[in-house]
Design a protein around this motif. Structure first.
Motif, PDB file in Angstrom:
ATOM      1  N   ASP A   1       0.834  -1.195   0.000  1.00  0.00           N
ATOM      2  CA  ASP A   1       0.000   0.000   0.000  1.00  0.00           C
ATOM      3  C   ASP A   1       0.871   1.248   0.000  1.00  0.00           C
ATOM      4  O   ASP A   1       2.097   1.170  -0.085  1.00  0.00           O
ATOM      5  CB  ASP A   1      -0.970  -0.009   1.187  1.00  0.00           C
ATOM      6  CG  ASP A   1      -0.254   0.009   2.535  1.00  0.00           C
ATOM      7  OD1 ASP A   1       0.895   0.502   2.617  1.00  0.00           O
ATOM      8  OD2 ASP A   1      -0.844  -0.459   3.533  1.00  0.00           O
ATOM      9  N   GLN A   2       0.226   2.416   0.089  1.00  0.00           N
ATOM     10  CA  GLN A   2       0.960   3.681   0.016  1.00  0.00           C
ATOM     11  C   GLN A   2       1.891   3.891   1.209  1.00  0.00           C
ATOM     12  O   GLN A   2       2.765   4.774   1.177  1.00  0.00           O
ATOM     13  CB  GLN A   2       0.009   4.873  -0.132  1.00  0.00           C
ATOM     14  CG  GLN A   2      -0.841   5.174   1.097  1.00  0.00           C
ATOM     15  CD  GLN A   2      -2.192   4.488   1.066  1.00  0.00           C
ATOM     16  OE1 GLN A   2      -2.288   3.340   0.652  1.00  0.00           O
ATOM     17  NE2 GLN A   2      -3.239   5.204   1.484  1.00  0.00           N
ATOM     18  N   ASN A   3       1.725   3.074   2.241  1.00  0.00           N
ATOM     19  CA  ASN A   3       2.601   3.163   3.414  1.00  0.00           C
ATOM     20  C   ASN A   3       3.711   2.121   3.396  1.00  0.00           C
ATOM     21  O   ASN A   3       4.467   1.996   4.357  1.00  0.00           O
ATOM     22  CB  ASN A   3       1.762   2.993   4.690  1.00  0.00           C
ATOM     23  CG  ASN A   3       0.670   4.036   4.798  1.00  0.00           C
ATOM     24  OD1 ASN A   3       0.933   5.229   4.643  1.00  0.00           O
ATOM     25  ND2 ASN A   3      -0.558   3.599   5.060  1.00  0.00           N
ATOM     26  N   GLY A   4       3.768   1.369   2.304  1.00  0.00           N
ATOM     27  CA  GLY A   4       4.818   0.372   2.159  1.00  0.00           C
ATOM     28  C   GLY A   4       4.537  -0.946   2.866  1.00  0.00           C
ATOM     29  O   GLY A   4       5.424  -1.799   2.966  1.00  0.00           O
ATOM     30  N   ARG A   5       3.314  -1.151   3.342  1.00  0.00           N
ATOM     31  CA  ARG A   5       2.966  -2.384   4.045  1.00  0.00           C
ATOM     32  C   ARG A   5       2.397  -3.412   3.075  1.00  0.00           C
ATOM     33  O   ARG A   5       1.731  -3.052   2.099  1.00  0.00           O
ATOM     34  CB  ARG A   5       1.955  -2.096   5.154  1.00  0.00           C
ATOM     35  CG  ARG A   5       2.482  -1.178   6.240  1.00  0.00           C
ATOM     36  CD  ARG A   5       1.419  -0.855   7.261  1.00  0.00           C
ATOM     37  NE  ARG A   5       0.276  -0.177   6.668  1.00  0.00           N
ATOM     38  CZ  ARG A   5      -0.726   0.355   7.357  1.00  0.00           C
ATOM     39  NH1 ARG A   5      -0.729   0.249   8.687  1.00  0.00           N
ATOM     40  NH2 ARG A   5      -1.725   0.949   6.758  1.00  0.00           N
ATOM     41  N   PRO A   6       2.614  -4.711   3.339  1.00  0.00           N
ATOM     42  CA  PRO A   6       2.092  -5.749   2.441  1.00  0.00           C
ATOM     43  C   PRO A   6       0.589  -5.618   2.250  1.00  0.00           C
ATOM     44  O   PRO A   6      -0.160  -5.486   3.210  1.00  0.00           O
ATOM     45  CB  PRO A   6       2.440  -7.060   3.175  1.00  0.00           C
ATOM     46  CG  PRO A   6       3.612  -6.707   4.033  1.00  0.00           C
ATOM     47  CD  PRO A   6       3.372  -5.284   4.470  1.00  0.00           C
ATOM     48  N   MET A   7       0.173  -5.634   0.987  1.00  0.00           N
ATOM     49  CA  MET A   7      -1.251  -5.529   0.675  1.00  0.00           C
ATOM     50  C   MET A   7      -1.773  -6.861   0.125  1.00  0.00           C
ATOM     51  O   MET A   7      -2.620  -7.497   0.731  1.00  0.00           O
ATOM     52  CB  MET A   7      -1.511  -4.406  -0.312  1.00  0.00           C
ATOM     53  CG  MET A   7      -2.976  -4.075  -0.511  1.00  0.00           C
ATOM     54  SD  MET A   7      -3.154  -2.569  -1.511  1.00  0.00           S
ATOM     55  CE  MET A   7      -4.906  -2.249  -1.307  1.00  0.00           C
ATOM     56  N   PHE A   8      -1.241  -7.269  -1.026  1.00  0.00           N
ATOM     57  CA  PHE A   8      -1.654  -8.572  -1.534  1.00  0.00           C
ATOM     58  C   PHE A   8      -0.579  -9.183  -2.422  1.00  0.00           C
ATOM     59  O   PHE A   8       0.254  -8.501  -3.003  1.00  0.00           O
ATOM     60  CB  PHE A   8      -2.992  -8.510  -2.276  1.00  0.00           C
ATOM     61  CG  PHE A   8      -2.974  -7.767  -3.591  1.00  0.00           C
ATOM     62  CD1 PHE A   8      -2.874  -8.448  -4.794  1.00  0.00           C
ATOM     63  CD2 PHE A   8      -3.093  -6.386  -3.624  1.00  0.00           C
ATOM     64  CE1 PHE A   8      -2.871  -7.768  -6.006  1.00  0.00           C
ATOM     65  CE2 PHE A   8      -3.104  -5.694  -4.829  1.00  0.00           C
ATOM     66  CZ  PHE A   8      -2.983  -6.391  -6.018  1.00  0.00           C
ATOM     67  N   PHE A   9      -0.617 -10.493  -2.475  1.00  0.00           N
ATOM     68  CA  PHE A   9       0.280 -11.313  -3.280  1.00  0.00           C
ATOM     69  C   PHE A   9      -0.558 -11.813  -4.444  1.00  0.00           C
ATOM     70  O   PHE A   9      -1.490 -12.592  -4.250  1.00  0.00           O
ATOM     71  CB  PHE A   9       0.780 -12.467  -2.409  1.00  0.00           C
ATOM     72  CG  PHE A   9       1.754 -13.408  -3.055  1.00  0.00           C
ATOM     73  CD1 PHE A   9       3.117 -13.230  -2.905  1.00  0.00           C
ATOM     74  CD2 PHE A   9       1.315 -14.505  -3.779  1.00  0.00           C
ATOM     75  CE1 PHE A   9       4.031 -14.117  -3.465  1.00  0.00           C
ATOM     76  CE2 PHE A   9       2.207 -15.390  -4.343  1.00  0.00           C
ATOM     77  CZ  PHE A   9       3.572 -15.203  -4.176  1.00  0.00           C
ATOM     78  N   GLY A  10      -0.305 -11.302  -5.645  1.00  0.00           N
ATOM     79  CA  GLY A  10      -1.245 -11.512  -6.730  1.00  0.00           C
ATOM     80  C   GLY A  10      -0.747 -12.343  -7.888  1.00  0.00           C
ATOM     81  O   GLY A  10       0.416 -12.259  -8.294  1.00  0.00           O
ATOM     82  N   LYS A  11      -1.658 -13.139  -8.422  1.00  0.00           N
ATOM     83  CA  LYS A  11      -1.419 -13.893  -9.652  1.00  0.00           C
ATOM     84  C   LYS A  11      -2.596 -13.635 -10.584  1.00  0.00           C
ATOM     85  O   LYS A  11      -3.753 -13.716 -10.158  1.00  0.00           O
ATOM     86  CB  LYS A  11      -1.313 -15.389  -9.368  1.00  0.00           C
ATOM     87  CG  LYS A  11      -0.142 -15.797  -8.480  1.00  0.00           C
ATOM     88  CD  LYS A  11      -0.119 -17.305  -8.264  1.00  0.00           C
ATOM     89  CE  LYS A  11       1.053 -17.724  -7.400  1.00  0.00           C
ATOM     90  NZ  LYS A  11       1.092 -19.192  -7.186  1.00  0.00           N
ATOM     91  N   GLN A  12      -2.294 -13.311 -11.834  1.00  0.00           N
ATOM     92  CA  GLN A  12      -3.351 -13.087 -12.821  1.00  0.00           C
ATOM     93  C   GLN A  12      -3.033 -13.864 -14.097  1.00  0.00           C
ATOM     94  O   GLN A  12      -1.896 -13.846 -14.569  1.00  0.00           O
ATOM     95  CB  GLN A  12      -3.496 -11.595 -13.155  1.00  0.00           C
ATOM     96  CG  GLN A  12      -4.014 -10.737 -12.023  1.00  0.00           C
ATOM     97  CD  GLN A  12      -2.922 -10.245 -11.121  1.00  0.00           C
ATOM     98  OE1 GLN A  12      -1.819  -9.932 -11.580  1.00  0.00           O
ATOM     99  NE2 GLN A  12      -3.190 -10.174  -9.833  1.00  0.00           N
ATOM    100  N   TYR A  13      -4.052 -14.519 -14.625  1.00  0.00           N
ATOM    101  CA  TYR A  13      -3.939 -15.231 -15.900  1.00  0.00           C
ATOM    102  C   TYR A  13      -4.878 -14.550 -16.886  1.00  0.00           C
ATOM    103  O   TYR A  13      -6.084 -14.475 -16.649  1.00  0.00           O
ATOM    104  CB  TYR A  13      -4.339 -16.695 -15.742  1.00  0.00           C
ATOM    105  CG  TYR A  13      -3.427 -17.493 -14.842  1.00  0.00           C
ATOM    106  CD1 TYR A  13      -2.362 -18.239 -15.362  1.00  0.00           C
ATOM    107  CD2 TYR A  13      -3.635 -17.522 -13.460  1.00  0.00           C
ATOM    108  CE1 TYR A  13      -1.522 -18.968 -14.533  1.00  0.00           C
ATOM    109  CE2 TYR A  13      -2.804 -18.264 -12.630  1.00  0.00           C
ATOM    110  CZ  TYR A  13      -1.754 -18.979 -13.177  1.00  0.00           C
ATOM    111  OH  TYR A  13      -0.935 -19.699 -12.342  1.00  0.00           O
ATOM    112  N   MET A  14      -4.343 -14.056 -17.991  1.00  0.00           N
ATOM    113  CA  MET A  14      -5.124 -13.278 -18.949  1.00  0.00           C
ATOM    114  C   MET A  14      -5.130 -13.943 -20.321  1.00  0.00           C
ATOM    115  O   MET A  14      -4.090 -14.410 -20.784  1.00  0.00           O
ATOM    116  CB  MET A  14      -4.557 -11.865 -19.067  1.00  0.00           C
ATOM    117  CG  MET A  14      -4.776 -11.033 -17.818  1.00  0.00           C
ATOM    118  SD  MET A  14      -3.506  -9.769 -17.585  1.00  0.00           S
ATOM    119  CE  MET A  14      -2.176 -10.773 -16.941  1.00  0.00           C
TER     120      MET A  14
END
Length: 246
Positions: free
Chosen positions: A224-237
């Motif tokens: 996030d904007q504070n440098g804290r972990p937000m999400f670990f993402g995987k996307q298949y397009m």
């Protein structure tokens, strides 16, 4: 057809011109592959400077509405059914806003929303304060009803637990997070991993493609904007329905 600009509006003139041209494209006033008026003609139509017109056109080209042809002019971009243009892989942009920028209706079909043990590959990202648990949200994203992407994201469990209580169909998770706790994704740590994969049986069924269909695979760790972990993402397009502009 072109509208008169509002000088007292909080929107700058270039954006008013841009929005007006978008409306004319969406309404069919300017058809697919049709040449739009020249810069000089647009200056006269909207009574603005050349700089304003050029900024508007540059933004519309960037968003995929228009395409410039050297020596011929500027034309309305022809889109394939279900195509979405992701304009800049260095920019954190939600699928919803990407669709909005390309004149498509965004959608989301929830597949799962559950608390899970953090997999080994994400332990370092979430850190010791995670409690070993993450909120997994998997959805199929659609544009004008056409499946475009399967997203499989792990969110920091404690901070984003409220997402498990929401109806995640056809909504922007980014917008929900911003409205609830004021956080937005800032960047992907170490950039994005972009690869080519092929659809297995499950992905083929979810994305309405043939087995072994080529897919873009994007993997990132987002803070996030504070440098804290937000999400670990995987996307298949779906490759034939999704374009990257670098």
């Amino acid at each position: 057809m072109p509208s008169e600009l509002i000088q007292s509006s909080s929107d700058p003139l270039y954006k008013q011109v841009m929005d007006d041209i978008i409306r004319d494209i969406d309404s069919g006033f300017y058809g697919a592959e049709e040449r739009i008026p020249s810069e000089e003609d647009l200056r006269d139509i909207y009574k603005v400077s050349r700089v304003t017109v050029r900024r508007s056109l540059a933004e519309l080209v960037k968003r995929g509405y228009l395409v410039k042809q050297q020596g011929k002019g500027t034309f309305v971009q022809k889109k394939s059914s279900g195509e979405v243009v992701f304009r800049d892989v260095d920019c954190i942009d939600s699928f919803t806003s990407t669709c909005d920028g390309n004149g498509c209706r965004p959608g989301a079909i929830p597949i799962c929303c559950e608390f899970v043990d953090i997999p080994d590959e994400a332990v370092d990202f979430f850190g010791d304060g995670s409690g070993g648990t993450a909120l997994r949200i998997a959805r199929v994203r659609t544009a004008d009803g056409t499946p475009i992407m399967f997203e499989d994201n792990l969110f920091q469990a404690e901070r984003y637990a409220f997402l498990a209580e929401l109806d995640l169909r056809d909504v922007s998770i980014f917008d929900a997070i911003k409205q609830r706790i004021g956080l937005v994704p800032s960047k992907s740590l170490n950039g994005f991993d972009l690869n080519i994969d092929r659809a297995d049986s499950d992905l083929a069924s979810l994305l309405d493609v043939s087995k072994n269909e080529p897919l873009f695979y994007v993997h990132g760790r987002y803070v996030d904007q504070n440098g804290r972990p937000m999400f670990f993402g995987k996307q298949y397009m779906v490759g034939k329905r999704y374009s990257f502009r670098l």
